[in-house]
Write a protein that holds these residues in place. Sequence first.
Motif, PDB file in Angstrom:
ATOM      1  N   GLU A   1     121.449 -27.526 169.990  1.00 36.98           N
ATOM      2  CA  GLU A   1     120.770 -26.378 170.604  1.00 36.98           C
ATOM      3  C   GLU A   1     121.483 -25.063 170.291  1.00 36.98           C
ATOM      4  N   ILE A   2     122.805 -25.093 170.188  1.00 38.16           N
ATOM      5  CA  ILE A   2     123.544 -23.894 169.791  1.00 38.16           C
ATOM      6  C   ILE A   2     123.131 -23.469 168.384  1.00 38.16           C
ATOM      7  N   ALA A   3     122.910 -24.437 167.514  1.00 38.37           N
ATOM      8  CA  ALA A   3     122.441 -24.109 166.158  1.00 38.37           C
ATOM      9  C   ALA A   3     121.111 -23.367 166.214  1.00 38.37           C
ATOM     10  N   HIS A   4     120.217 -23.798 167.092  1.00 40.36           N
ATOM     11  CA  HIS A   4     118.944 -23.072 167.252  1.00 40.36           C
ATOM     12  C   HIS A   4     119.203 -21.636 167.699  1.00 40.36           C
ATOM     13  N   ALA A   5     120.172 -21.463 168.603  1.00 44.19           N
ATOM     14  CA  ALA A   5     120.500 -20.122 169.083  1.00 44.19           C
ATOM     15  C   ALA A   5     121.077 -19.268 167.955  1.00 44.19           C
ATOM     16  N   ILE A   6     121.966 -19.829 167.170  1.00 48.65           N
ATOM     17  CA  ILE A   6     122.582 -19.092 166.063  1.00 48.65           C
ATOM     18  C   ILE A   6     121.518 -18.585 165.096  1.00 48.65           C
ATOM     19  N   HIS A   7     120.538 -19.430 164.821  1.00 50.02           N
ATOM     20  CA  HIS A   7     119.495 -19.082 163.849  1.00 50.02           C
ATOM     21  C   HIS A   7     118.293 -18.370 164.470  1.00 50.02           C
ATOM     22  N   GLY A   8     118.303 -18.198 165.792  1.00 49.52           N
ATOM     23  CA  GLY A   8     117.185 -17.518 166.454  1.00 49.52           C
ATOM     24  C   GLY A   8     115.887 -18.288 166.331  1.00 49.52           C
ATOM     25  N   ASP A   9     115.977 -19.618 166.317  1.00 49.48           N
ATOM     26  CA  ASP A   9     114.790 -20.451 166.126  1.00 49.48           C
ATOM     27  C   ASP A   9     113.807 -20.321 167.283  1.00 49.48           C
ATOM     28  N   VAL A  10     112.548 -20.255 166.920  1.00 49.55           N
ATOM     29  CA  VAL A  10     111.448 -20.215 167.877  1.00 49.55           C
ATOM     30  C   VAL A  10     110.429 -21.250 167.411  1.00 49.55           C
ATOM     31  N   ARG A  11     109.980 -22.099 168.325  1.00 49.93           N
ATOM     32  CA  ARG A  11     108.964 -23.100 167.965  1.00 49.93           C
ATOM     33  C   ARG A  11     107.705 -22.398 167.467  1.00 49.93           C
ATOM     34  N   THR A  12     107.107 -23.007 166.446  1.00 49.32           N
ATOM     35  CA  THR A  12     105.861 -22.468 165.901  1.00 49.32           C
ATOM     36  C   THR A  12     104.791 -23.540 165.949  1.00 49.32           C
ATOM     37  N   MET A  13     103.584 -23.174 165.553  1.00 48.78           N
ATOM     38  CA  MET A  13     102.520 -24.170 165.484  1.00 48.78           C
ATOM     39  C   MET A  13     102.504 -24.847 164.116  1.00 48.78           C
ATOM     40  N   PHE A  14     103.466 -24.503 163.262  1.00 55.31           N
ATOM     41  CA  PHE A  14     103.539 -25.063 161.914  1.00 55.31           C
ATOM     42  C   PHE A  14     104.596 -26.161 161.864  1.00 55.31           C
ATOM     43  N   GLY A  15     104.150 -27.391 161.741  1.00 56.58           N
ATOM     44  CA  GLY A  15     105.027 -28.553 161.729  1.00 56.58           C
ATOM     45  C   GLY A  15     106.168 -28.468 160.722  1.00 56.58           C
ATOM     46  N   PRO A  16     105.894 -28.080 159.471  1.00 57.83           N
ATOM     47  CA  PRO A  16     106.987 -28.010 158.495  1.00 57.83           C
ATOM     48  C   PRO A  16     108.083 -27.010 158.878  1.00 57.83           C
ATOM     49  N   VAL A  17     107.713 -25.910 159.515  1.00 63.49           N
ATOM     50  CA  VAL A  17     108.710 -24.927 159.955  1.00 63.49           C
ATOM     51  C   VAL A  17     109.570 -25.538 161.058  1.00 63.49           C
ATOM     52  N   ASN A  18     108.954 -26.201 162.021  1.00 65.89           N
ATOM     53  CA  ASN A  18     109.704 -26.848 163.097  1.00 65.89           C
ATOM     54  C   ASN A  18     110.619 -27.937 162.541  1.00 65.89           C
ATOM     55  N   ALA A  19     110.108 -28.711 161.594  1.00 60.93           N
ATOM     56  CA  ALA A  19     110.921 -29.779 160.991  1.00 60.93           C
ATOM     57  C   ALA A  19     112.146 -29.196 160.293  1.00 60.93           C
ATOM     58  N   LYS A  20     111.969 -28.084 159.595  1.00 57.76           N
ATOM     59  CA  LYS A  20     113.098 -27.434 158.913  1.00 57.76           C
ATOM     60  C   LYS A  20     114.128 -26.950 159.934  1.00 57.76           C
ATOM     61  N   GLN A  21     113.669 -26.366 161.035  1.00 64.16           N
ATOM     62  CA  GLN A  21     114.574 -25.889 162.078  1.00 64.16           C
ATOM     63  C   GLN A  21     115.351 -27.055 162.695  1.00 64.16           C
ATOM     64  N   GLU A  22     114.663 -28.160 162.934  1.00 65.25           N
ATOM     65  CA  GLU A  22     115.317 -29.334 163.529  1.00 65.25           C
ATOM     66  C   GLU A  22     116.363 -29.912 162.582  1.00 65.25           C
ATOM     67  N   ARG A  23     116.024 -30.020 161.302  1.00 63.35           N
ATOM     68  CA  ARG A  23     116.963 -30.547 160.311  1.00 63.35           C
ATOM     69  C   ARG A  23     118.192 -29.640 160.211  1.00 63.35           C
ATOM     70  N   ARG A  24     117.967 -28.340 160.171  1.00 59.02           N
ATOM     71  CA  ARG A  24     119.078 -27.384 160.080  1.00 59.02           C
ATOM     72  C   ARG A  24     119.967 -27.473 161.318  1.00 59.02           C
ATOM     73  N   ALA A  25     119.382 -27.621 162.500  1.00 56.51           N
ATOM     74  CA  ALA A  25     120.164 -27.739 163.735  1.00 56.51           C
ATOM     75  C   ALA A  25     120.967 -29.039 163.750  1.00 56.51           C
ATOM     76  N   ASP A  26     120.362 -30.122 163.289  1.00 56.09           N
ATOM     77  CA  ASP A  26     121.091 -31.397 163.204  1.00 56.09           C
ATOM     78  C   ASP A  26     122.270 -31.280 162.242  1.00 56.09           C
ATOM     79  N   GLU A  27     122.053 -30.624 161.098  1.00 53.34           N
ATOM     80  CA  GLU A  27     123.123 -30.472 160.114  1.00 53.34           C
ATOM     81  C   GLU A  27     124.243 -29.582 160.643  1.00 53.34           C
ATOM     82  N   TRP A  28     123.900 -28.494 161.323  1.00 53.08           N
ATOM     83  CA  TRP A  28     124.926 -27.618 161.891  1.00 53.08           C
ATOM     84  C   TRP A  28     125.760 -28.406 162.901  1.00 53.08           C
TER      85      TRP A  28
END
Length: 152
Positions: free
Chosen positions: A54-81
């Motif tokens: 969740e801190i990774a989401h905060a660092i990147h300013g992630d906001v959920r969208t209605m676009f699945g691929p964008v959300n998937a990219k955010q989730e993968r990036r947060a897991d990697e961080w």
Amino acid sequence: MKYLLDVAHVLGVTIVYTDLTHLHRDGDYDHSTKTIRLQPNMTIRLKRSVLAHEIAHAIHGDVRTMFGPVNAKQERRADEWAALHLIRLDDYRRAEEIHNGHAPAIALELDVITRTVDAYRSMLERIGDMVYLRPGLGAGQWRAKIHLPEAA
């Protein structure tokens, strides 16, 4: 854990504990309020992994969208961080050797969840007798490089 709390503090993120079972998740981040919500009474390894994610989401300013691929990219990036900040390469290598590559056992050894180990593994590239962590294109484009011992 203190490191993660310090990062949240520097980011100005508030951490609250609330029941999220109705959402079927252990944590989430709301960028508009800079708030991380965590499920209470999690095990320490689950809490560490979820908080780092969740801190990774905060660092990147992630906001959920209605676009699945964008959300998937955010989730993968947060897991990697989370994986890069919770797992040290030497610790991973030792745990992988001890547990013969068994991800759940490695996760227990490293005090993270299996998903965090899976994310860490996704950033490893094995080429010949070398392992590169987070390889990129071009010479010298990797976060870490280790030489594997020759097989007996």
